[in-house]
Design an enzyme around this catalytic site. Structure first.
Site, short mmCIF file in Angstrom:
data_model
loop_
_atom_site.label_atom_id
_atom_site.label_comp_id
_atom_site.label_asym_id
_atom_site.label_seq_id
_atom_site.Cartn_x
_atom_site.Cartn_y
_atom_site.Cartn_z
N SER A 265 0.84 -1.20 0.00
CA SER A 265 0.00 0.00 0.00
C SER A 265 0.88 1.25 0.00
O SER A 265 2.08 1.18 0.24
CB SER A 265 -0.89 0.01 1.24
OG SER A 265 -0.09 0.27 2.38
N LYS A 266 0.23 2.35 -0.28
CA LYS A 266 0.90 3.64 -0.26
C LYS A 266 1.53 3.86 1.12
O LYS A 266 2.62 4.40 1.24
CB LYS A 266 -0.13 4.73 -0.56
CG LYS A 266 0.43 6.06 -0.89
CD LYS A 266 -0.66 6.99 -1.35
CE LYS A 266 -1.33 7.70 -0.20
NZ LYS A 266 -0.46 8.45 0.69
N ARG A 267 0.83 3.41 2.13
CA ARG A 267 1.35 3.58 3.50
C ARG A 267 2.66 2.82 3.72
O ARG A 267 3.55 3.29 4.41
CB ARG A 267 0.31 3.15 4.53
CG ARG A 267 -0.21 4.32 5.34
CD ARG A 267 -1.34 3.94 6.28
NE ARG A 267 -2.45 3.36 5.53
CZ ARG A 267 -2.98 2.17 5.79
NH1 ARG A 267 -2.49 1.40 6.74
NH2 ARG A 267 -4.01 1.73 5.08
N ASP A 270 5.36 4.97 2.32
CA ASP A 270 5.70 6.09 3.23
C ASP A 270 6.53 5.57 4.40
O ASP A 270 7.51 6.19 4.80
CB ASP A 270 4.41 6.74 3.79
CG ASP A 270 3.59 7.39 2.67
OD1 ASP A 270 4.16 7.61 1.58
OD2 ASP A 270 2.39 7.65 2.89
#
Ligand code: GLU
Length: 509
Positions: A265-267, A270
Site C-alpha cells: 500500500s501507499k502507507r 511512506d
C-alpha cells in the site's frame, strides 16, 4: 477463426496509479501487442462520489511516460466511442430492465435508512455484516416482495429505486482463469449487487459487462482484488445471453509488501521510504502528496522492466528486457499465481542497469532537466554527453547525476580537506606547486599526457603516486568520488585544473 485480440485497461479515476495498476496496464499492453491486437483505455467513472479531478489526466500521462499508447481512448477516440462510462450513461438502463423482465434482477425501493435498519436488525455473531442477499431480500421492500400494482404505483409516483441482480440461492458459478485455472464460487455467498442506481447511472458491475461486450473485448485482465466480483460478472454475461462472446479472464496476482504479508500500500511506501505511485500525485481533496517513481529518478524503461518481472519471467533467467523484447516474449501462462513481494533495492538495480546500458543521448534530456533544477544550465550538449558517459556507471537514480557531475560544471567551493590532512606534508604541497608549472606548459591536455607528467614528477620527488592521487581528486572534485582523476582533469580543461589545484592548496594552507 480470426478474432482480433482486444484488451482493455479500465481504471476508475480515483487517484494516482499504484504500481500494481501500472503492471495491469503493462500485461494488457504486452498481450495486445504480442498478438497484434488492440489496447483500449476505458475510464470507469460511474461512481461520481469517488471521482477525483485530475486523475484521468494523470492516467493518460502515466501511459505516455511508460510508452504504452492505447489504440482507443477518451482522448483519441475510436470505433466504440465514447470511452468514458459517464458519457455512455443512457446505454445501460435497457439491459438492466431486460434483466428485470426476465427475472434475473429486481427493483428495490429501500431507503438508506431502511438499509441501515436492516444491517442493525440482522447483525449477529455469525453474521457481523448482513448483506442484501438471497435471505434478506425476502424481508426488504422490492419487486419480489411487493405486488405488481404496488411496484407500478411506486415507480409512477417517482419513488427512487435501484435495480439489483437476483443472485441464485445456491448455484456454482465456474470459469477458467488464464492464470488460476478452474475457479468456482457458490452464489449463496454473494450479495445482490446494485446494477443501476436511482439516478440511472449503472454501477461498475453492470457497466463493465455491457462495455466489454459492446467494445468486443476478447480478454479481460485485472487485479486479483476483482476476483470476488467475477461470479456477478459471469452471471450477467449469461443472463444477457452473451456467453459466446465472454472474454477470457485473468486475475493478476497482488504485489505484496516487502515485509510481512498483504498487498503493498501507499502507507508501506511512506513507512519504508520508497514510492508506490508511478508519478507524483497530490490528492486535490486532502492535499496529501505522494512521490512517484518518475520523480524519484526512475527511467520508464527500468520501471516497466521491473514491473514486468514482478510476477512474470520468460524462463531463461534473463532479467533485462526492452519493451520490444517483452512484447516478443510475453505470455500469460508464465505469469505466477502467487503474489510477488516488492523489493525496492531490486527496483533500483533495474534502474542502475538501464542507466548503464542507455546511450548518453537517451539520458541527455533527463539529466539536463535535473541539472537545471539545480541551477546548472547547459549550453554545450557535446560536453554534457561526454560527462554523462563518464559518470553514468555511478548513478543508480537519474537524480544522482547532479551530485555525480556537478563538479564538471562548477568549481567546488569548499573541498573535503579532512580527507587530505592526515597524510598531508610539505613534500606533497611542494609537489602540487611544481605540478601547476608542468601542467601549465603541457602542449596537449589529454588524460594520458597529464598522467605521464604527474607520475614523472612523483618519481622525481620520490613520493608514491597512490598518495598523491587522492589529494588531486579532492582538489578537482571537492570530495572522494568520481571517475578516473586524469580523465576528470582532461575534461574540465587546463585552466580549471590549475585553478582547482591553486584553490586546494590555499584551503590546505
Ligand atoms: N474499474 C475497475 C478498476 O478501477 C476495473 C476492474 C476491471 O478491470 O474489471 O480497477
Amino acid at each position: 477463426m480470426s478474432n482480433k485480440v482486444r484488451v482493455r485497461f479500465a481504471p476508475s479515476p480515483t487517484g494516482g496509479l499504484h504500481l500494481g495498476g501500472v503492471r495491469t496496464v503493462l500485461y494488457n499492453y504486452l498481450f495486445a501487442r504480442h498478438h497484434g491486437g488492440d489496447f483500449v483505455l476505458r475510464i470507469e467513472d460511474t461512481d461520481q462520489n469517488r471521482f477525483v479531478p485530475g486523475a484521468e489526466d494523470y492516467i493518460l500521462e502515466c501511459l505516455h511516460w511508460c510508452g504504452m499508447q492505447p489504440d482507443e481512448s477518451p482522448v483519441i477516440g475510436g470505433p466504440y466511442a465514447p470511452y468514458r462510462q459517464s458519457e455512455r450513461k443512457s446505454s445501460y438502463r435497457a439491459y438492466a430492465e431486460k434483466l428485470v423482465e426476465e427475472g434475473h434482477a429486481y427493483y428495490a425501493f429501500d431507503t438508506p435508512e431502511e438499509l441501515d435498519e436492516m444491517r442493525a436488525r440482522f447483525k449477529s455473531e455469525q453474521n457481523p455484516s448482513p448483506q442484501y442477499d438471497h435471505h434478506l431480500r425476502e424481508k426488504m421492500r422490492n419487486s419480489l416482495t411487493l405486488g405488481d400494482d404496488e411496484v407500478t404505483r411506486l415507480i409512477s409516483e417517482g419513488v427512487p429505486y435501484v435495480i439489483r441482480i437476483k443472485m441464485p440461492d445456491h448455484e456454482t458459478v465456474q470459469f477458467t482463469d488464464m492464470i488460476r485455472g478452474e475457479v468456482s464460487f457458490n452464489t449463496a455467498t454473494v450479495d445482490d449487487k446494485v446494477l443501476l442506481k436511482n439516478d440511472g447511472m449503472p454501477t461498475y458491475h453492470l457497466a463493465v459487462v455491457v462495455d466489454d461486450y459492446t467494445m468486443k473485448i476478447t480478454h479481460a485482465f485485472r487485479g486479483e482484488e476483482w476476483l470476488p466480483s467475477a461470479p456477478v460478472h459471469i452471471l450477467l454475461w449469461k443472463y444477457l445471453g452473451w456467453m459466446d462472446s465472454m472474454p477470457k479472464w485473468a486475475h493478476l496476482p497482488l504485489i505484496l509488501k516487502p515485509d510481512g504479508n498483504g498487498k503493498l500500500s501507499k502507507r508501506d511506501g511512506d513507512r519504508l521510504g520508497f514510492p508506490v505511485f508511478a508519478m507524483n500525485w497530490t490528492d486535490p481533496r486532502t492535499n496529501d502528496f505522494t512521490q512517484g517513481f518518475r520523480e524519484r529518478g526512475f527511467m520508464p524503461e527500468a520501471f516497466v522492466n521491473m514491473l514486468a518481472m514482478l510476477g512474470w519471467n520468460d524462463g531463461s533467467g534473463q532479467e533485462l528486457f526492452t519493451m520490444e523484447e517483452l512484447i516478443a516474449r510475453f505470455s500469460m501462462d508464465r505469469v505466477h499465481k502467487g503474489g510477488a513481494k516488492f523489493d525496492f533495492e531490486k527496483a533500483k538495480w533495474f534502474n542502475h542497469e538501464w542507466i548503464k546500458k542507455s546511450p548518453a543521448e537517451r539520458l541527455l534530456p533527463d539529466v539536463k532537466t535535473i541539472l537545471a533544477e539545480n541551477n546548472i544550465s547547459i549550453t554545450d550538449d557535446r560536453y554534457l554527453l561526454q560527462v554523462i558517459d563518464m559518470v553514468k556507471e555511478r548513478c543508480t537514480l537519474l537524480t544522482d547525476f547532479y551530485a555525480q557531475s556537478k563538479f564538471f560544471f562548477e568549481t567546488p567551493a569548499a573541498i573535503d580537506t579532512e580527507n587530505i590532512r592526515p597524510k598531508w606534508s610539505p613534500d606533497k604541497e611542494s609537489f602540487f606547486i611544481g605540478l601547476q608549472d608542468i601542467l601549465a606548459t603541457l602542449p596537449e591536455f589529454t588524460a594520458t599526457a597529464i598522467e605521464t607528467a604527474f607520475k614523472e614528477l612523483a618519481t622525481a620527488r620520490n613520493i608514491k603516486v597512490g598518495e598523491l592521487q587522492l589529494p588531486f581528486r579532492i582538489m578537482l572534485v571537492g570530495g572522494k568520488f568520481g571517475p578516473a582523476v586524469f580523465d576528470i582533469a582532461a575534461t574540465i580543461g587546463k585552466s580549471q585544473t590549475l585553478l582547482r589545484i591553486r584553490n586546494g592548496l590555499s584551503q590546505l594552507a
